[in-house]
Each structure stands twice: as C-alpha cells, then as structure tokens.
Design a protein around this motif. Structure first.
Motif, PDB file in Angstrom:
ATOM      1  N   PRO A 219       0.836  -1.202   0.000  1.00 12.52           N
ATOM      2  CA  PRO A 219       0.000   0.000   0.000  1.00 12.52           C
ATOM      3  C   PRO A 219       0.870   1.250   0.000  1.00 12.52           C
ATOM      4  CG  PRO A 219       0.123  -0.936   2.195  1.00 12.52           C
ATOM      5  CD  PRO A 219       0.841  -1.905   1.283  1.00 12.52           C
ATOM      6  N   PRO A 220       0.293   2.396  -0.285  1.00 16.46           N
ATOM      7  CA  PRO A 220       1.062   3.638  -0.203  1.00 16.46           C
ATOM      8  C   PRO A 220       1.599   3.877   1.211  1.00 16.46           C
ATOM      9  CG  PRO A 220      -0.975   3.970  -1.420  1.00 16.46           C
ATOM     10  CD  PRO A 220      -1.052   2.599  -0.824  1.00 16.46           C
ATOM     11  N   PHE A 221       2.614   4.715   1.254  1.00 15.35           N
ATOM     12  CA  PHE A 221       3.297   4.941   2.527  1.00 15.35           C
ATOM     13  C   PHE A 221       2.375   5.595   3.558  1.00 15.35           C
ATOM     14  CE2 PHE A 221       6.013   7.648   5.249  1.00 15.35           C
ATOM     15  CZ  PHE A 221       6.762   6.649   5.871  1.00 15.35           C
ATOM     16  N   ILE A 222       1.556   6.549   3.105  1.00 20.19           N
ATOM     17  CA  ILE A 222       0.668   7.251   4.035  1.00 20.19           C
ATOM     18  C   ILE A 222      -0.366   6.287   4.615  1.00 20.19           C
ATOM     19  CG2 ILE A 222      -1.005   9.119   4.246  1.00 20.19           C
ATOM     20  CD1 ILE A 222       0.510  10.617   2.093  1.00 20.19           C
ATOM     21  N   LEU A 223      -0.934   5.425   3.738  1.00 16.03           N
ATOM     22  CA  LEU A 223      -1.917   4.452   4.231  1.00 16.03           C
ATOM     23  C   LEU A 223      -1.288   3.452   5.193  1.00 16.03           C
ATOM     24  CD1 LEU A 223      -4.002   3.745   1.000  1.00 16.03           C
ATOM     25  CD2 LEU A 223      -4.606   5.202   2.941  1.00 16.03           C
ATOM     26  N   SER A 224      -0.040   3.055   4.890  1.00 16.08           N
ATOM     27  CA  SER A 224       0.627   2.113   5.797  1.00 16.08           C
ATOM     28  C   SER A 224       0.831   2.720   7.175  1.00 16.08           C
ATOM     29  CB  SER A 224       1.963   1.682   5.201  1.00 16.08           C
ATOM     30  OG  SER A 224       2.831   2.801   5.078  1.00 16.08           O
ATOM     31  N   LEU A 225       1.119   4.048   7.233  1.00 18.75           N
ATOM     32  CA  LEU A 225       1.250   4.704   8.529  1.00 18.75           C
ATOM     33  C   LEU A 225      -0.093   4.759   9.264  1.00 18.75           C
ATOM     34  CD1 LEU A 225       3.669   7.687   7.738  1.00 18.75           C
ATOM     35  CD2 LEU A 225       4.188   5.564   8.945  1.00 18.75           C
ATOM     36  N   LEU A 226      -1.159   5.015   8.512  1.00 17.91           N
ATOM     37  CA  LEU A 226      -2.468   5.104   9.140  1.00 17.91           C
ATOM     38  C   LEU A 226      -2.937   3.760   9.685  1.00 17.91           C
ATOM     39  CD1 LEU A 226      -4.328   7.488   6.645  1.00 17.91           C
ATOM     40  CD2 LEU A 226      -3.362   8.070   8.873  1.00 17.91           C
ATOM     41  N   PHE A 227      -2.616   2.690   8.981  1.00 13.97           N
ATOM     42  CA  PHE A 227      -3.100   1.360   9.377  1.00 13.97           C
ATOM     43  C   PHE A 227      -2.077   0.599  10.203  1.00 13.97           C
ATOM     44  CE2 PHE A 227      -5.883   2.247   5.789  1.00 13.97           C
ATOM     45  CZ  PHE A 227      -7.110   1.804   6.275  1.00 13.97           C
ATOM     46  N   THR A 228      -1.020   1.252  10.668  1.00 13.10           N
ATOM     47  CA  THR A 228      -0.015   0.559  11.481  1.00 13.10           C
ATOM     48  C   THR A 228      -0.619   0.008  12.781  1.00 13.10           C
ATOM     49  OG1 THR A 228       1.756   1.905  10.557  1.00 13.10           O
ATOM     50  CG2 THR A 228       2.177   0.830  12.663  1.00 13.10           C
ATOM     51  N   PRO A 229      -1.435   0.758  13.507  1.00 12.63           N
ATOM     52  CA  PRO A 229      -2.031   0.161  14.735  1.00 12.63           C
ATOM     53  C   PRO A 229      -2.877  -1.063  14.444  1.00 12.63           C
ATOM     54  CG  PRO A 229      -2.256   2.542  14.751  1.00 12.63           C
ATOM     55  CD  PRO A 229      -1.800   2.175  13.372  1.00 12.63           C
ATOM     56  N   PHE A 230      -3.663  -1.008  13.355  1.00  9.35           N
ATOM     57  CA  PHE A 230      -4.485  -2.173  13.006  1.00  9.35           C
ATOM     58  C   PHE A 230      -3.616  -3.370  12.626  1.00  9.35           C
ATOM     59  CE2 PHE A 230      -6.978   1.641  12.104  1.00  9.35           C
ATOM     60  CZ  PHE A 230      -8.134   1.397  12.838  1.00  9.35           C
ATOM     61  N   SER A 231      -2.501  -3.083  11.943  1.00  5.13           N
ATOM     62  CA  SER A 231      -1.601  -4.173  11.564  1.00  5.13           C
ATOM     63  C   SER A 231      -0.984  -4.833  12.784  1.00  5.13           C
ATOM     64  CB  SER A 231      -0.498  -3.631  10.646  1.00  5.13           C
ATOM     65  OG  SER A 231       0.419  -4.640  10.316  1.00  5.13           O
ATOM     66  N   LEU A 232      -0.609  -4.034  13.788  1.00  3.48           N
ATOM     67  CA  LEU A 232      -0.045  -4.612  15.011  1.00  3.48           C
ATOM     68  C   LEU A 232      -1.079  -5.451  15.745  1.00  3.48           C
ATOM     69  CD1 LEU A 232       2.028  -1.548  16.309  1.00  3.48           C
ATOM     70  CD2 LEU A 232       2.862  -3.587  15.124  1.00  3.48           C
TER      71      LEU A 232
END
Length: 511
Positions: A119-132
């Motif tokens: 995914p784009p870098f901005i989206l990856s930052l936004l979804f980092t808590p969900f990924s963890l």
C-alpha cells in the motif's frame, strides 16, 4: 467375445487404430493382441497395463471401459489461433482422438503468495495500529489452533479452489520455478544420496519449450513424499544403474524434470496431466502429425514397477516416436541449411554490392579530383596570364614616367654602368635627386625607354602591386641596393658606380 481368428479388415477404424498403438508399444503379434484388446474393451491403456503388469482382476477399469466413458480431462490452455485452426478438426474426430496421445499443456504458475501488494506509505502509517493488532491476534489464534486443531477445519472446510490451486498447509515455502527445481534436486540428494540423473534446473514451462525447440523427449517425474510407494520407487527403480544410465544417455535425447506435488507448479502440472496415482512418470514429445507446435504425452507410468519394465516401457515409446522426430529434425536441418545458404548468398551479394559502391566512390572521387585539378590549373593559368598582362601594362605606364636622361653639360648627375642579364653593358646618367627606385624602374622598362618606341598613354593597372624580379648589386664588396630602403642614387651608390642586374630565383623567393 470374439475368437482369435478375427479378421483385421472387419475391425472398425477406432479398433484398428487401437490395435496399431498397442502393437507399436508391446511389439506383440496381431493374433495375440486382438483377444487382449477385446477383453479390455479396446482400451489401449488398460491393455498395455495388463500386458506389462499381468492380467489381474481390475473391476473398476473393466467397468469404465465397458461403459466407454472417457476419463476426466484437465482444462486445456490453447491460444485463439490454434482453436480457430484446429477446432473443427478436433470436433469432427472426437472418437478417434481418445485413442491418441493427450496434449501436454504449457503451464506457467503464478502463485498468489508470490504477489506482494504494497500500500502507499501514508496508508501504511495510518493502518499501522491495526496491523499490530492483527499480528497479535494471529499469533494468539495460532496458539489457540495448536491447542484445538479441529477448529480451523470447521471454520474453513473447503481449502481447495476450483482453479486447480490449493492452500499451502504443509508449511513449505513457495519459490520460483528455478529455485524450486534447485530445492528438489538438493532434497533428493540429501535424502537418497548422490546420483547421475540429469535434473533440469528450471521450470516445467522452460523444459517444455526446450524439448519443443530441440526436438527432445521430456521425462516428467511427479513425486509425493507423503505417498508410501515414493521411497521404494526412487530407491529400487529410479536410482538403479540401468535407469540412471538410460536417462543420462545422450543418445536418447531426454530432458528430466522432477516435481514435488507439494509445490504449486508441480501440483498444477499433476492436475493438468490428470495424475491420480504417485509416483507418476510421463514421457512428452513433439507430435508433428497433430500440428507444428503440439506437444503430447506419449506414455504414462504410475505406481511402483521393476526397473527393467520401467526402462522397457520408456524405450518402447521412444522407439515408436523416434522416426517422426527424426523426420522433423531432417526437415529443420534442411530448412536451416537453406536459410544459412540464403544468408551466405545475401551476405556475398551485399559484399559484392559494397565493393561496387566503393569502386564507384573511388572513381567519382578520382574524377572529381581530376576535374578540380584541371579547374585549378585553368584558374592558375588565367591568373598568370592576367598577372602578365597587368605587369606589361604597368611597365608601359611606368616607362612613360621614367625621368629623362640629363644633358651632357649637366655636371650634377650620377653615372651608373649596368650589367644586364643579356650580357649587355649600358651606361646611363640620372639626375642628382633620382632615387634608387628610379634606377630599378629604368632597368624594368629598358626595352620601352631606350628603343624609342612610341608608347600609348595607358593607365596604371588597378589592384596591382608590382614586384621587381631582380636586384641591383655591386661587387668588391658585395652590396645589395633594395628599392624599399629609399634614398637617392648619389647617396646610396655615388656619382659613379658599376652595378649588376641579378635575377631573383624562385627558390630564393621561397627562402
């Protein structure tokens, strides 16, 4: 059931074709082959299996042959051109094609787990808590599924898809075809020791393309480590000296590709070749009688068998098909020879044409150089003639302006004796204020001044700068009197003197 004296001419076209295929593989006489084919309901594969493995009871195969139901076929991977060209022929000869070799499809696996969507870098930052949180939940669920293994199967009962792929439940990492082939070879050597089998280090599609291009036999070996007969087949059949020497013999023109059905590519190949029993061996080769690009399965060997039977079946299929491949090789060799000869002829023609162009260029350059030389010589001659004309005009103009010789009673004069180039010696008196250039002008215009010729009044030539082609020198000591230095005759030479008119040579001018 018919007797053994059945006339071959009374058989149908499909029965005659089955008889021809059976005798080509088993090399059995017709009188013995017809009853066995009749007992096998004219199914060639069942008859060949009975011939090599013995005619034991096989109710399932007998029922399938009696019902004349064709076995399920895998999805074909034909292109549009082959479908348009050969679709009608295949539909009209369906019954006959069931008894011939099956097509070997070209499979290029694209495992889904190798496709990484970032995914784009901005989206990856936004979804980092969900990924963890997802990773934490996955690890917890993995421990829970380990304690209760029946729950994942209840939640996901269907793990196989209709497209021929299956989910990876073995924990085996999915690799690219070349890396997967290297892994199979390494695992094979670690499990069974060193061997002389020529493993093809590439994917199935690459091996199929090489076999089609080089007109070789492609030997497909599909194994399943979970199958009970795999280990015994490899140790007692595949790794025997006879099989290894047969597969590695370069005269057989054979390519060996080994696949583990736990890998995605090998699983798709097994599905396309309708493999339902392991270990599976398939011999694939080019079949020119079908089309110019078709690859077909010549024989199928499933399950364990003695090494002698294994080699005999492969050798029989190779012998039956070698003549067709030899004919295709001869045709390709003739085409390559014609192509090479045509290329050599074209190359020789191009070289000859280049030589002709070079000769024409040299000739044009020589003609141009000769024309330029002629033009230059003409211009030089015209320039020399124009210079001579202007020089003569200047001499006539200057002769009219030469100072007259003083009278004999005039004492203040300079008396100069001149030794001319024509060996003539003349004496001339000049006024006391006459310069050295006047002396040069007298010598230059001597023929017009002393001969008393009536000269017309000519103008001074325009754009012409006169240069004297001689010098006046005195001897003992030698002194050169240049007109550019100025001064009068009396000041430079004296009231009397003997001078020599000395021509200036071309080499001296160059110096």
């Amino acid at each position: 059931m018919a007797s053994q004296e059945v006339d071959v001419g009374q058989l149908s076209e499909s029965q005659q074709l089955a008889l021809q295929q059976y005798t080509a593989v088993t090399d059995q006489d017709v009188n013995s082959a017809i009853p066995l084919l009749q007992r096998s309901q004219w199914n060639v594969q069942i008859a060949i299996a009975k011939f090599f493995d013995g005619e034991g009871p096989d109710p399932v195969a007998e029922a399938l042959a009696a019902q004349n139901t064709p076995p399920p076929r895998a999805g074909r991977q034909d292109n549009l051109q082959e479908s348009l060209l050969f679709g009608s022929a295949r539909s009209s000869s369906t019954s006959r094609s069931r008894n011939t070799q099956d097509d070997a499809p070209r499979i290029v696996p694209q495992p889904e787990d190798q496709v990484v969507h970032r995914p784009p870098f901005i989206l990856s930052l936004l979804f980092t808590p969900f990924s963890l949180l997802y990773k934490l939940f996955s690890s917890s669920f993995g421990l829970f599924s380990f304690l209760f293994p029946f729950l994942p199967r209840l939640l996901r009962p269907n793990t196989a898809t209709s497209t021929g792929r299956r989910s990876n439940t073995t924990g085996r990492r999915s690799l690219k075809p070349r890396d997967s082939a290297a892994r199979i070879k390494r695992e094979f050597e670690e499990e069974y020791g060193d061997n002389t089998l020529p493993f093809y280090e590439g994917g199935y599609a690459q091996a199929l393309d090489v076999a089609k291009k080089d007109l070789k036999f492609l030997l497909i070996l599909l194994i399943s480590p979970e199958h009970d007969d795999t280990s015994s087949f490899i140790r007692d059949t595949l790794l025997t000296p006879d099989v290894q020497s047969f597969v590695a013999n370069p005269e057989n023109e054979m390519i060996l590709w080994v696949g583990d059905v736990r890998d995605s590519e090998a699983y798709q190949v097994a599905t396309a070749l309708r493999c339902n029993k392991f270990p599976f061996t398939g011999l694939i080769a080019h079949t020119p009688q079908l089309s110019s690009t078709s690859m077909s399965v010549l024989t199928r060997l499933t399950g364990p068998m003695p090494a002698g039977t294994y080699v005999a079946k492969l050798q029989s299929a190779i012998t039956a098909h070698s003549e067709q491949l030899a004919a295709v090789r001869a045709t390709r060799s003739a085409q390559n020879f014609e192509r090479t000869l045509r290329e050599e002829q074209d190359s020789a023609y191009e070289r000859s044409l280049a030589q002709d162009r070079e000769r024409a260029r040299v000739k044009r350059e020589a003609e141009a150089a000769a024309a330029e030389q002629e033009q230059r010589a003409l211009r030089e001659a015209e320039a020399a003639a124009d210079l001579a004309e202007k020089r003569k005009q200047w001499r006539k103009w200057r002769a009219k302006t030469v100072l007259p010789e003083p009278s004999p009673d005039d004492k203040d004069v300079a008396r100069i004796a001149l030794k001319m180039p024509e060996a003539a010696r003349i004496i001339r008196r000049f006024p006391s204020d006459a310069g050295v250039e006047e002396l040069y002008a007298f010598v230059e215009c001597y023929e017009f001044v002393t001969l008393g010729v009536e000269l017309e009044s000519v103008p001074k030539p325009e754009g012409y700068e006169h240069k004297y082609d001689f010098r006046l020198v005195s001897t003992l000591p030698r002194v050169v009197y240049e007109p550019e230095n100025g001064g009068t005759i009396i000041e430079r030479v004296g009231k009397s003197g003997n001078l020599i008119v000395e021509p200036i040579k071309d080499d001296e001018d160059e110096d």
